[in-house]
Write a protein that holds these residues in place. Structure first.
Motif, PDB file in Angstrom:
ATOM      1  N   VAL A  12      23.911  43.216  31.894  1.00 25.35           N
ATOM      2  CA  VAL A  12      25.173  43.912  32.146  1.00 25.35           C
ATOM      3  C   VAL A  12      24.918  45.411  32.183  1.00 25.35           C
ATOM      4  O   VAL A  12      24.314  45.966  31.262  1.00 25.35           O
ATOM      5  N   ASP A  14      26.786  49.187  32.518  1.00 26.71           N
ATOM      6  CA  ASP A  14      28.035  49.937  32.460  1.00 26.71           C
ATOM      7  C   ASP A  14      28.140  50.834  33.687  1.00 26.71           C
ATOM      8  O   ASP A  14      27.125  51.317  34.203  1.00 26.71           O
ATOM      9  N   ALA A  18      32.752  49.908  38.360  1.00 23.95           N
ATOM     10  CA  ALA A  18      31.980  48.667  38.259  1.00 23.95           C
ATOM     11  C   ALA A  18      31.873  47.958  39.604  1.00 23.95           C
ATOM     12  O   ALA A  18      30.808  47.463  39.974  1.00 23.95           O
ATOM     13  N   ASP A  37      36.722  37.810  39.994  1.00 25.73           N
ATOM     14  CA  ASP A  37      36.501  38.811  38.945  1.00 25.73           C
ATOM     15  C   ASP A  37      37.393  40.033  39.163  1.00 25.73           C
ATOM     16  O   ASP A  37      37.567  40.480  40.300  1.00 25.73           O
ATOM     17  N   ASP A  40      37.170  45.594  36.760  1.00 29.11           N
ATOM     18  CA  ASP A  40      36.527  46.184  35.574  1.00 29.11           C
ATOM     19  C   ASP A  40      35.454  45.284  34.959  1.00 29.11           C
ATOM     20  O   ASP A  40      34.812  45.648  33.978  1.00 29.11           O
ATOM     21  N   TRP A  41      35.230  44.098  35.529  1.00 24.71           N
ATOM     22  CA  TRP A  41      34.168  43.191  35.071  1.00 24.71           C
ATOM     23  C   TRP A  41      33.743  42.361  36.277  1.00 24.71           C
ATOM     24  O   TRP A  41      34.451  41.437  36.696  1.00 24.71           O
ATOM     25  N   ALA A  54      25.866  41.709  35.790  1.00 27.72           N
ATOM     26  CA  ALA A  54      27.295  41.956  35.614  1.00 27.72           C
ATOM     27  C   ALA A  54      27.505  43.448  35.433  1.00 27.72           C
ATOM     28  O   ALA A  54      26.589  44.172  35.016  1.00 27.72           O
ATOM     29  N   PHE A  55      28.697  43.891  35.729  1.00 30.50           N
ATOM     30  CA  PHE A  55      29.024  45.316  35.686  1.00 30.50           C
ATOM     31  C   PHE A  55      30.334  45.475  34.946  1.00 30.50           C
ATOM     32  O   PHE A  55      31.328  44.847  35.289  1.00 30.50           O
ATOM     33  N   GLN A  56      30.297  46.332  33.930  1.00 29.78           N
ATOM     34  CA  GLN A  56      31.448  46.545  33.056  1.00 29.78           C
ATOM     35  C   GLN A  56      31.960  47.963  33.242  1.00 29.78           C
ATOM     36  O   GLN A  56      31.188  48.926  33.153  1.00 29.78           O
ATOM     37  N   GLN A  57      33.247  48.087  33.486  1.00 28.62           N
ATOM     38  CA  GLN A  57      33.875  49.384  33.675  1.00 28.62           C
ATOM     39  C   GLN A  57      33.932  50.136  32.349  1.00 28.62           C
ATOM     40  O   GLN A  57      34.311  49.565  31.321  1.00 28.62           O
ATOM     41  N   VAL A  58      33.556  51.414  32.368  1.00 25.98           N
ATOM     42  CA  VAL A  58      33.676  52.299  31.208  1.00 25.98           C
ATOM     43  C   VAL A  58      34.340  53.594  31.669  1.00 25.98           C
ATOM     44  O   VAL A  58      34.240  53.954  32.842  1.00 25.98           O
TER      45      VAL A  58
END
Length: 132
Positions: A12, A14, A18, A37, A40-41, A54-58
């Motif tokens: 994953v 950040d 994302a 999806d 934000d994920w 996977a890519f997680q929004q921050v």
């Protein structure tokens, strides 16, 4: 005691966008978006349908100052190709998709490689070597 161990599901990353970063890696690696999806994920699947990235929004993410500096990298991806000709071909692809070249060691006779930053600033390596 059991002989069972956890299995790695995916890596994953950040990102402040994302979906945009996932699209960069989708195009670079030939993966596909997992349907449904939210932005934000975002999960990318390989051709077998297995989650790989996977890519997680921050809210914010200062890019690492690779190879040294006040914000060291905590993780990077290693990507391989089989020949120097492929390395050169994928170099052009990576740049056209928005990667930025950080270091060029493509002339190294032992392990030709190039280091890039993805659009969010995460370093990744592309080198000639076995996939496994």
């Amino acid at each position: 005691m059991t002989d069972r161990v956890p299995r790695l599901r995916q890596v994953v990353l950040d990102a402040t966008d994302a979906r945009e970063l996932a699209d960069f890696y989708r195009r670079l690696l030939g993966f596909s978006f997992r349907p449904g999806d939210p932005d934000d994920w975002v999960v990318l699947l390989d051709s077998s349908g297995v989650p790989r990235l996977a890519f997680q929004q921050v809210p914010s993410l200062p890019p690492p100052t690779w190879p040294a500096g006040p914000r060291p990298q905590m993780l990077h991806l290693d990507l391989t190709v089989e020949t120097v000709a492929e390395l050169d071909e994928q170099h052009e692809r990576a740049l056209s998709l928005g990667a930025r070249l950080l270091e060029d060691r493509s002339g190294d006779p032992e392990e030709p490689l190039r280091v890039y930053a993805d659009p969010a600033g995460h370093p990744f390596c592309l080198f000639v070597g076995p996939a496994n």
